[in-house]
Design an enzyme around this catalytic site. Structure first.
Site, PDB file in Angstrom:
ATOM      1  N   LYS A  83       0.838  -1.207   0.000  1.00  0.00           N
ATOM      2  CA  LYS A  83       0.000   0.000   0.000  1.00  0.00           C
ATOM      3  C   LYS A  83       0.873   1.256   0.000  1.00  0.00           C
ATOM      4  CE  LYS A  83      -3.794   2.134   2.633  1.00  0.00           C
ATOM      5  NZ  LYS A  83      -4.547   2.089   3.905  1.00  0.00           N
ATOM      6  N   SER A 158      -9.462   2.107   3.083  1.00  0.00           N
ATOM      7  CA  SER A 158      -8.593   2.782   2.147  1.00  0.00           C
ATOM      8  C   SER A 158      -7.627   1.842   1.414  1.00  0.00           C
ATOM      9  CB  SER A 158      -7.788   3.859   2.866  1.00  0.00           C
ATOM     10  OG  SER A 158      -6.954   3.278   3.853  1.00  0.00           O
ATOM     11  N   SER A 182      -9.660  -0.055   7.437  1.00  0.00           N
ATOM     12  CA  SER A 182      -9.113   0.091   6.087  1.00  0.00           C
ATOM     13  C   SER A 182      -8.459  -1.163   5.511  1.00  0.00           C
ATOM     14  CB  SER A 182      -8.106   1.243   6.040  1.00  0.00           C
ATOM     15  OG  SER A 182      -8.779   2.469   5.926  1.00  0.00           O
TER      16      SER A 182
END
Lengths: 489, 96
Positions: A83, A158, A182
């Site tokens: 990420k 996210s 997330s």
């Protein structure tokens, strides 16, 4: 089976026996990634050259291990997505923000570094809502990731890029981060396994901070075994993060036991709410019934302060974010807007560099911390946080794990909630409490709705109770086939 | 309870964010709605309940005070757009 469909443990077996090379696996992953990126848009940056070089190094390690008859890490030679809020030296780290366009971190996050030491391969940086603030990747300054199960829908967020990449076979596994859900929410929406470890379990060093008392690095994987393998590598004390706990890291594979007889499961009545999608409730209740048939003891419990988790979270997380994001002034890094005046530089760099959701949260957090409002908002939220934490402590005195839906609804349409922040926030009601209380949680697939969209079941454990949630998740997974279903893409 | 445009401007200045007129109007509405929702906390009796700022039982974490390797200056400066003689360069700050 095609190479991009492999799990970490399946890939490790083939790599270590010499049946495939890390180079061949990495090449196959890159071909798959390139083919799907235009539709899924899971990655912000793809590092082909570095990935191939890492693969060659991994092949040397693997062949030396075979020659000498020694064991290597199951991550050696396995291609992963990272990420884009986790620093990785040599690759851009933008946090999905225009403000950090072109930023090259001078060091690597500890969780990523630990994987590098095992000779894992990094395919690139996955898309995220800007600074991890969001539940859909629609807040990325670059583009929205599309859900591989239905390209008109969001992947969640996210860590939506990481979840979509794993679901679509664009990475064998991936790292995400979880401040209020997330990792777990996109895992649920993309039909993969998402593990958020307990606060303090994994070092946050090199993770660009959002909410420092809530942030934790987690994993997105195709099954529970892979979650255990990855957690074993990334967990542990780090002198660079004083909030990482100095306690031993268990071998999480030992927890993967299909026998759940006598395990006590709590089902909180507050997590089955009006307005949730009937298919979600049905699938999760059926999964709990399945575990009961396997010998687990199921009881209804109460977490009475559940309704306050959302307002508490949306005061505390923005307050911490407003302090953490004060560093983005364009001086040491970031896209500076030069005006000739320092204070004007700050206002313009931040006003133009941050997107709408980040500015909204900075404003909200600044207000909650400002003179005259601190007691009413930030202090009050911190007190109610104590009550939420105490609810869980009471519950875990009687049960081993708690099971809930991960989200009230399956993946929503791109654009559906973007203009109404409160409706977007309401989608997070089942995941926020875990971060507020510092617990561990895992989402795993437990069915599909009428549109063939994945449904996630959330298993919660006490602080440092990762073995308990991995145990129950593994047992359920062994008895079902949801985790083997992949999107037709 | 609604925020005024003046309050929105005050918060934006504290946070060093330049907002357009359109943004001020939108944030006034959205932040008012979120704060309105958050006001349900005021009804919770928290008398005598301590605040949780961190879930860990940690106090201060100390380490030995000794010199350790750190980033070389050129690496630390690599992402800065304005730099000079091994320093970050900023506009004058004392004339406003």
């Amino acid at each position: 089976m095609e190479l991009h469909q492999l799990t970490v443990h399946e890939a490790a077996a083939l790599l270590q026996s010499g049946a495939i090379s890390a180079r061949a696996l990495t090449d196959a992953q890159l071909v798959r990634l390139r083919a799907l990126q235009p539709d899924v848009k899971a990655y912000l940056h793809v590092a082909e050259k570095q990935a191939r070089r890492q693969a060659e190094e991994a092949d040397e390690v693997l062949s030396a291990a075979r020659r000498d008859g020694v064991l290597v890490s199951p991550l050696t030679g396995v291609p992963l997505g990272i990420k884009d809020v986790l620093s990785l030296a040599g690759q851009p780290t933008t946090c999905g923000s225009r403000l950090l366009k072109g930023y090259m971190p001078p060091y690597t996050a500890t969780a990523v570094e630990k994987l590098a030491r095992e000779h894992a391969i990094f395919l690139g940086k996955t898309n995220t809502d800007e600074f991890a603030m969001g539940s859909s990747t629609e807040n990325s300054a670059y583009f929205t990731t599309h859900n591989p199960w239905d390209l008109t829908r969001v992947p969640g967020g996210s860590s939506g890029g990481s979840a979509a990449a794993v679901a679509a076979g664009m990475a064998i596994a991936a790292l995400g981060t979880d401040t209020g859900g997330s990792v777990r929410q996109p895992a649920a929406l993309c039909g993969v396994v998402g593990l958020k470890p307990s606060y303090g379990r994994v070092s946050r060093y090199g993770l660009v901070a959002f909410g420092s008392s809530l942030d934790q690095v987690g994993t997105l994987t195709k099954d529970v075994t892979d979650a255990a393998l990855l957690l074993k590598v990334i967990a542990g004390h780090d002198p660079h993060d004083s909030t990482s706990l100095d306690v031993p890291v268990p071998d999480y594979r030992q927890a993967l036991n299909p026998d759940v007889r006598g395990v006590r499961i709590g089902v909180p009545k507050e997590y089955f709410v009006d307005g949730m999608q009937p298919a979600v409730e049905k699938a999760v209740r059926e999964a709990i019934a399945q575990l009961a048939r396997m010998g687990a003891e199921v009881e209804e419990i109460s977490l009475p302060n559940t309704e306050y988790a959302l307002p508490v979270y949306y005061l505390i997380a923005p307050a911490e974010a407003s302090a953490n994001l004060a560093r983005f002034d364009g001086i040491r890094y970031g896209q500076l807007v030069e005006t000739g005046n320092m204070w004007k530089n700050f206002r313009e760099t931040r006003g133009q560099g941050f997107g709408p959701e980040v500015k909204r949260r900075i404003m909200l957090g600044t207000y909650a911390l400002s003179a005259g409002y601190y007691d009413a908002y930030y202090l009050k939220a911190g007190q109610v946080r104590t009550m939420i934490k105490a609810d869980f402590e009471r519950a875990f005195a009687d049960v081993d794990v708690i099971i809930t839906p991960t989200t009230p609804k399956t993946a929503f349409k791109i654009g559906e909630r973007i203009d109404d922040p409160l409706s977007m926030y309401l989608g997070d009601i089942f995941t926020l409490s875990v971060n507020l209380a510092g617990l561990c949680g895992l989402s795993l697939p437990c069915g599909f709705d009428e549109n063939k969209l994945p449904i996630g079941m959330q298993i919660l454990g006490p602080s440092l109770g990762e073995e308990k949630i991995l145990h129950v998740a593994y047992a359920y997974e062994q008895a079902t086939t949801w985790h083997r279903q992949r999107p037709d893409i | 309870m609604g925020l005024t445009i003046q309050e929105v401007e005050h918060i934006a200045e504290l946070a060093k964010l330049r907002l357009t007129a359109e943004e001020k109007t939108r944030y006034r509405e959205q932040l008012s709605a979120i704060l309105d929702y958050a006001n349900c906390l005021q009804a919770v009796d928290t008398t005598g309940i301590p605040q949780t700022a961190t879930v860990l039982p940690l106090k201060n974490v100390m380490r030995e005070d000794k010199q350790q390797p750190s980033l070389p200056p050129d690496v630390a400066l690599a992402n800065a757009q304005e730099k000079e003689n091994g320093f970050f360069r900023v506009p004058p700050i004392l004339d406003e």
